[in-house]
Motif scaffolding. Structure first.
Motif, PDB file in Angstrom:
ATOM      1  N   GLY A 132       4.811 -27.416   4.937  1.00  8.90           N
ATOM      2  CA  GLY A 132       4.959 -26.277   4.044  1.00  8.90           C
ATOM      3  C   GLY A 132       3.627 -25.668   3.650  1.00  8.90           C
ATOM      4  O   GLY A 132       2.564 -26.272   3.838  1.00  8.90           O
ATOM      5  N   PRO A 133       3.666 -24.463   3.094  1.00  8.58           N
ATOM      6  CA  PRO A 133       2.440 -23.690   2.856  1.00  8.58           C
ATOM      7  C   PRO A 133       1.526 -24.243   1.771  1.00  8.58           C
ATOM      8  O   PRO A 133       0.363 -23.840   1.681  1.00  8.58           O
ATOM      9  N   THR A 134       2.012 -25.146   0.943  1.00 10.80           N
ATOM     10  CA  THR A 134       1.195 -25.630  -0.174  1.00 10.80           C
ATOM     11  C   THR A 134       0.429 -26.907   0.147  1.00 10.80           C
ATOM     12  O   THR A 134      -0.405 -27.337  -0.654  1.00 10.80           O
ATOM     13  N   GLN A 135       0.702 -27.514   1.294  1.00  7.19           N
ATOM     14  CA  GLN A 135       0.177 -28.849   1.564  1.00  7.19           C
ATOM     15  C   GLN A 135      -1.056 -28.841   2.471  1.00  7.19           C
ATOM     16  O   GLN A 135      -1.117 -28.090   3.443  1.00  7.19           O
ATOM     17  N   ASP A 136      -2.026 -29.695   2.144  1.00  6.98           N
ATOM     18  CA  ASP A 136      -3.213 -29.898   2.971  1.00  6.98           C
ATOM     19  C   ASP A 136      -2.918 -31.059   3.928  1.00  6.98           C
ATOM     20  O   ASP A 136      -2.653 -32.175   3.505  1.00  6.98           O
ATOM     21  N   VAL A 137      -2.955 -30.779   5.229  1.00 11.25           N
ATOM     22  CA  VAL A 137      -2.607 -31.793   6.224  1.00 11.25           C
ATOM     23  C   VAL A 137      -3.832 -32.357   6.937  1.00 11.25           C
ATOM     24  O   VAL A 137      -3.701 -33.119   7.893  1.00 11.25           O
ATOM     25  N   SER A 138      -5.024 -32.000   6.471  1.00 10.95           N
ATOM     26  CA  SER A 138      -6.252 -32.394   7.173  1.00 10.95           C
ATOM     27  C   SER A 138      -6.424 -33.910   7.239  1.00 10.95           C
ATOM     28  O   SER A 138      -7.053 -34.426   8.165  1.00 10.95           O
ATOM     29  N   ALA A 139      -5.854 -34.637   6.273  1.00 12.11           N
ATOM     30  CA  ALA A 139      -6.008 -36.097   6.250  1.00 12.11           C
ATOM     31  C   ALA A 139      -5.392 -36.756   7.474  1.00 12.11           C
ATOM     32  O   ALA A 139      -5.765 -37.878   7.845  1.00 12.11           O
ATOM     33  N   PHE A 140      -4.464 -36.068   8.141  1.00 10.66           N
ATOM     34  CA  PHE A 140      -3.742 -36.678   9.252  1.00 10.66           C
ATOM     35  C   PHE A 140      -4.256 -36.256  10.622  1.00 10.66           C
ATOM     36  O   PHE A 140      -3.744 -36.741  11.642  1.00 10.66           O
ATOM     37  N   GLU A 141      -5.263 -35.381  10.662  1.00 16.36           N
ATOM     38  CA  GLU A 141      -5.841 -34.985  11.951  1.00 16.36           C
ATOM     39  C   GLU A 141      -6.471 -36.211  12.624  1.00 16.36           C
ATOM     40  O   GLU A 141      -7.283 -36.907  12.029  1.00 16.36           O
ATOM     41  N   GLY A 142      -6.048 -36.492  13.856  1.00 17.39           N
ATOM     42  CA  GLY A 142      -6.533 -37.670  14.558  1.00 17.39           C
ATOM     43  C   GLY A 142      -5.782 -38.938  14.212  1.00 17.39           C
ATOM     44  O   GLY A 142      -6.025 -39.996  14.806  1.00 17.39           O
ATOM     45  N   LEU A 203      -1.739 -45.352  -0.412  1.00 14.45           N
ATOM     46  CA  LEU A 203      -1.551 -46.797  -0.337  1.00 14.45           C
ATOM     47  C   LEU A 203      -2.592 -47.518  -1.173  1.00 14.45           C
ATOM     48  O   LEU A 203      -3.635 -46.959  -1.537  1.00 14.45           O
ATOM     49  N   SER A 204      -2.326 -48.786  -1.472  1.00 14.98           N
ATOM     50  CA  SER A 204      -3.292 -49.575  -2.251  1.00 14.98           C
ATOM     51  C   SER A 204      -4.604 -49.737  -1.498  1.00 14.98           C
ATOM     52  O   SER A 204      -5.646 -49.988  -2.100  1.00 14.98           O
ATOM     53  N   SER A 205      -4.563 -49.550  -0.167  1.00 12.71           N
ATOM     54  CA  SER A 205      -5.786 -49.611   0.645  1.00 12.71           C
ATOM     55  C   SER A 205      -6.608 -48.332   0.539  1.00 12.71           C
ATOM     56  O   SER A 205      -7.717 -48.259   1.068  1.00 12.71           O
ATOM     57  N   GLY A 206      -6.040 -47.302  -0.118  1.00  8.39           N
ATOM     58  CA  GLY A 206      -6.733 -46.029  -0.264  1.00  8.39           C
ATOM     59  C   GLY A 206      -6.327 -44.985   0.764  1.00  8.39           C
ATOM     60  O   GLY A 206      -6.737 -43.825   0.664  1.00  8.39           O
ATOM     61  N   HIS A 207      -5.518 -45.354   1.740  1.00  8.58           N
ATOM     62  CA  HIS A 207      -5.114 -44.408   2.777  1.00  8.58           C
ATOM     63  C   HIS A 207      -4.014 -43.475   2.261  1.00  8.58           C
ATOM     64  O   HIS A 207      -3.074 -43.914   1.592  1.00  8.58           O
ATOM     65  N   ALA A 208      -4.140 -42.187   2.604  1.00 13.03           N
ATOM     66  CA  ALA A 208      -3.113 -41.206   2.280  1.00 13.03           C
ATOM     67  C   ALA A 208      -2.097 -41.166   3.417  1.00 13.03           C
ATOM     68  O   ALA A 208      -2.466 -41.001   4.580  1.00 13.03           O
ATOM     69  N   ILE A 209      -0.826 -41.329   3.083  1.00 10.37           N
ATOM     70  CA  ILE A 209       0.219 -41.288   4.116  1.00 10.37           C
ATOM     71  C   ILE A 209       1.300 -40.300   3.664  1.00 10.37           C
ATOM     72  O   ILE A 209       1.336 -39.854   2.515  1.00 10.37           O
TER      73      ILE A 209
END
Length: 293
Positions: A132-142, A203-209
């Motif tokens: 959707g238009p409001t979300q930043d998806v850059s964390a998932f590139e790669g 996540l508790s590991s700091g990763h954004a999912i």
């Protein structure tokens, strides 16, 4: 000679004919009207009607209620959203394991490249459009994505794949195309057209999912416990719901009111767990991904 001019074996022609019929019966119909009708029917409080409907349902699907906490249901919805007996799903406790949030058949898997992923061979779609238009998806590139398809006979509740905090949900109303493999090979950007929720979690590991439950024909309601809300196709537009909901691995997050799909997104630093491949059937709690050291 052109390969397309070669005669096709009889089994190939029969397969194509079956796929054409499947697609027509489950997509070239008034999808949203049928979905709303199914929603009303599934809520009818009648144990007798429910038993008859479940008996008919079992003629077409391998419905197994042996693990259900209760086997007598007052409505079809109660059967769809059934709880399981305690201990029926054990979540892999290893801290580096990202568990499957649901029972499912593994669909497409791969790496997010230039903001694109695949619903089927030759059918890419953009993560930006899905989220959707409001979300930043850059964390998932790669990073990786895994598509998990729930059939109508499966256990329909989904759970936290790891310890963490749900921080935001975006709900996007949409269509109700079937999400079976036949439709995924024919309808471009199908997941971006259907009703869906984008659940962002750290996540508790700091990763954004992210977990993206996608609804489909006959199922256009997604229940999220931590928001105490039922998301359905009557909620038009992008609905933004910030929250701060801690979860432990295996904690129930919500359910579908029939069966559908969950698309999992993780950032770089994860690999598929052993044995995970397209077409494999898995259970909630089984290792889906592993965090690299």
């Amino acid at each position: 000679m052109n390969d397309n001019a070669l005669p096709r074996p009889g089994w190939f022609k029969r397969l194509v004919a079956q796929e054409d019929l499947n697609f027509l019966l489950t997509n070239r119909v008034p999808r949203i009207a049928l979905t709303k009708l199914m929603g009303r029917f599934s809520r009818i409080d009648s144990p007798v009607l429910t038993r008859l409907t479940i008996a008919a349902w079992r003629l077409f699907t391998p419905l197994d209620l042996s693990e259900a906490k209760h086997t007598r249901f007052r409505s079809l919805k109660d059967c769809f959203t059934r709880e399981l007996k305690p201990g029926a799903r054990v979540f892999d406790a290893r801290p580096d394991v990202f568990a499957s949030p649901s029972d499912a058949i593994v669909g497409a898997t791969g790496v997010v490249e230039r903001g694109q992923v695949y619903q089927a061979k030759g059918f890419p779609y953009a993560t930006e459009e899905l989220f959707g238009p409001t979300q930043d998806v850059s964390a998932f590139e790669g990073g990786r994505f895994v598509t998990l398809r729930l059939t109508s006979a499966m256990y329909h509740r989904f759970h936290a794949p790891a310890d963490g905090v749900v921080e935001h949900v975006t709900y996007l109303s949409g269509d109700t195309w079937n999400v079976n493999p036949v439709a995924l090979k024919r309808v471009e950007r199908l997941f971006c057209l259907n009703e869906r929720a984008v659940v962002r979690m750290t996540l508790s590991s700091g990763h954004a999912i992210a977990l993206v439950p996608v609804a489909a024909i006959l199922v256009a309601s997604i229940r999220l416990h931590f928001l105490d809300v039922l998301l359905h196709i009557g909620r038009k537009g992008a609905n933004e719901m910030p929250c701060k909901a801690p979860h432990v691995k295996g904690q129930e997050m919500g359910w579908f009111e029939h069966g559908s799909t969950i698309i999992v997104f993780v950032p770089p630093g994860f690999e598929l767990a052993e044995g995970i491949a397209t077409g494999v059937q898995i259970r909630a709690g089984q290792a889906l991904l592993r965090r690299l050291p």
